[in-house]
Scaffold this active site. Sequence first.
Site, PDB file in Angstrom:
ATOM      1  N   THR A  18       0.861  -1.184   0.000  1.00  0.00           N
ATOM      2  CA  THR A  18       0.000   0.000   0.000  1.00  0.00           C
ATOM      3  C   THR A  18       0.897   1.234   0.000  1.00  0.00           C
ATOM      4  OG1 THR A  18      -1.756  -1.157   1.154  1.00  0.00           O
ATOM      5  CG2 THR A  18      -1.786   1.245   1.270  1.00  0.00           C
ATOM      6  N   LYS A  30      -7.282   1.782  -3.434  1.00  0.00           N
ATOM      7  CA  LYS A  30      -7.012   1.321  -2.064  1.00  0.00           C
ATOM      8  C   LYS A  30      -7.087   2.503  -1.099  1.00  0.00           C
ATOM      9  CE  LYS A  30      -5.310  -1.244   1.418  1.00  0.00           C
ATOM     10  NZ  LYS A  30      -4.224  -2.125   1.747  1.00  0.00           N
ATOM     11  N   LYS A  61      -0.329   3.801   9.021  1.00  0.00           N
ATOM     12  CA  LYS A  61       0.438   3.964   7.785  1.00  0.00           C
ATOM     13  C   LYS A  61      -0.501   4.272   6.613  1.00  0.00           C
ATOM     14  CE  LYS A  61       1.935   0.220   5.673  1.00  0.00           C
ATOM     15  NZ  LYS A  61       1.287   0.295   4.335  1.00  0.00           N
TER      16      LYS A  61
END
Lengths: 444, 444
Positions: B102, B183, B252
């Site tokens: 990601t 995402k 994150k």
Amino acid sequence: MSSTQKESIGFCGLGAMGYGMATNLLKHGYIVKGFDVYPPSLARFEAAGGVPASSLADSAAGSMYYVCMVATAVQAQSALFDDESAIVPALPQGAVLFLCSTVPATYAQSVQTSLDRLGRSDILFIDCPVSGGAARAAAGTLSIMAGGSPAALEKGHAILATMAAETKLYIVDGGIGQGSNMKMVHQVLAGIQILAASEAMGLAARMGLDPRKVRDKVLGSEGWSWMFENRVERMLVEDFYPGVSALTIILKDVGIITQMARVYQFPTPLISVAEQVYLQGLSQGFGPQDDAGMVRMYYPQPLSQMTATLSGEDEEIALSKIVRMLAGIHLCAAAEAIAFAKHVRLPLSQFYELANDAAGGSAMFRQAGAAMIKALEGDEAVLDKPQRYSLGEVVEHMLRVNEEAAKIKCPVYLASAALNLLLLAQQGGRDKSADASVIRMWKQ
Amino acid sequence: MSSTQKESIGFCGLGAMGYGMATNLLKHGYIVKGFDVYPPSLARFEAAGGVPASSLADSAAGSMYYVCMVATAVQAQSALFDDESAIVPALPQGAVLFLCSTVPATYAQSVQTSLDRLGRSDILFIDCPVSGGAARAAAGTLSIMAGGSPAALEKGHAILATMAAETKLYIVDGGIGQGSNMKMVHQVLAGIQILAASEAMGLAARMGLDPRKVRDKVLGSEGWSWMFENRVERMLVEDFYPGVSALTIILKDVGIITQMARVYQFPTPLISVAEQVYLQGLSQGFGPQDDAGMVRMYYPQPLSQMTATLSGEDEEIALSKIVRMLAGIHLCAAAEAIAFAKHVRLPLSQFYELANDAAGGSAMFRQAGAAMIKALEGDEAVLDKPQRYSLGEVVEHMLRVNEEAAKIKCPVYLASAALNLLLLAQQGGRDKSADASVIRMWKQ
């Protein structure tokens, strides 16, 4: 100070502020009959020359003036009306009743309604919250924001003037409730700027800046606020236990703001964020300690023991970021406070004058406040011609601060909320005036 | 599962997710040459039938497919390009490179640029972050959001299909970066809804509600979210040490969202608040623990040991407040995510389908999302005809929740931020559709 014996004043609530106010009245020759539920406060008051009352009714009987300085609206309601020996029934006909506690405007209005319903419309009620801290209370140099009928304000004037500094007695147009509203919108600034000081000093420490250099840089800069200047000194020496101004006190005032904002369904994005962080501080046990101790939410170790790691150009850039962070937050605070002041129909020029001369003052409020008031009054030129900064420039500054904070994993609740408010405003154009664009987020 | 020997795949990053993905590929008959900087991970992989590589270059040499599943963009950059024995120089001509980490979309785009600059345009690069957790990684039933050239997507399809669930392989139009963007906007929902679950359960406990009854009430209600259903079970038994999904992981992902929001100067009021609270949790040492442990920011004691004090009608009213609080937060989350998806030019119907079928799903996203998308597309009728609730009704619900929280001094960061966003929107009228009004705070 007069040595002539003056009239008798009833007084309840002899805490830090109330004791200062009551003893100041004594100094001016008044007889003060004081009451407090906490016996040591009463004893201290007696030692200072006050007349200790045996009950609320006793403190009220026979005095043509009564000052109520308890902590909350709940306490005031009980002391004035509900207690078995309450104040109001004991007050003489035509007495002047000063409610100096910080309460919601709606509560102050309900006091007048209750007086009327009890058949005590003879009582001249003044809604007059104060500001300035215990030392100014004792010196008779408080800021006082007073609303009431012309008759009440006339009869009460001498005593208000004894408690207030010469230039800091504000008679607010609009009657009962407007004194409390003026205090409330002032506390929008205070509540945001107290936490902003902690947020800035905590972030600065995490960035490796010497806290004393941050203090020196901010004072006199566009990041200045009265609260920063006042609170930073206590941060530098961890003077939080108990400090001067408890977290619970500002949290009570902030709670009044958000309560009234809910009543009016009025958006208050920054002070609402501040309230959540204060509540988190309360959960961590900081409640009775000085509100400057909120810096520990951002930097847990003592600032006095941190080792600065930045120097030279890096240090200058970092210092400048902290100044701009404060300026950005204070700009949004000014907009939120002024928009709320307009919403509750306060005279905006009076609010501007008052806040600039009080604990809610900031460099940004002074710079941007006047333009914001003009923008609210429909002055299109103010919107299109930036006074100092375009909205895009302020956004750029706040982007850099938020980026820095994210990089070093420091929470910055207010800087983040301010950035998002500015970004919502920026959808209307980035070249327009920062001041006017932000306040126009509030449609009036 | 096939017993035929298939091709060789290089793989790096054998953590919880990567190990599951790599062993799933083994199960399907691929030869997987794996590398990890942590020797025990490598040993475990070898024990499971993988080929341990001695270096990144060794893992890449001779394989026409390479899966990069390291934790961050910084790690990916080093592994792909910077390391002295990096992946890219070792890859055969025409190899397919899957970046499953990601990362910000801008980073994925920079990988393509770097490949071109190094004269390695022959490499078929696919930007394909995954979602679904370690168990689904091992079962080959992940959600995968893939962007890339048609040639790359065609050649990489079989391996993507092996890693993803049949219905959960999303090929996102727009090329490199759009997988990462998809995402990212999904994680707007996830990041807000993980914290909302903690906020709701913490407030409920402080209100005196039995946590199990709250769970039962929310499941199947308009307050439902996938994250609530998933995280609440761990809250009920304090399964936080280390739990399943570390706070550092969602932090994150949230950091990527706010980083990209800063790049685009795009307002993200709710996920920004969530980030600050997560950072506070990090400061308190919760980083390596399960993100469901954020409930301790609101209610420090174990939920399993709290004693419910509400019953009967009071309990029903309180439960209903919690449901509506979640629904109000999720409504704003849906607007923030969909507006951001539009801003980065994602196909909105695909995002709607994907999120409803993934960990970002919520009852409100399903109900309101379709109307929001129509409103963004300029459908005025959607604005004026509330689908379910008028904005005024949602505001009333959120006012009551915030009032309750203030009364019992519980911080409610998200409920407060949602209320203030709704109040800003309500300045445009309270009788309009809640869905459409909120999303129109974002001008497009």
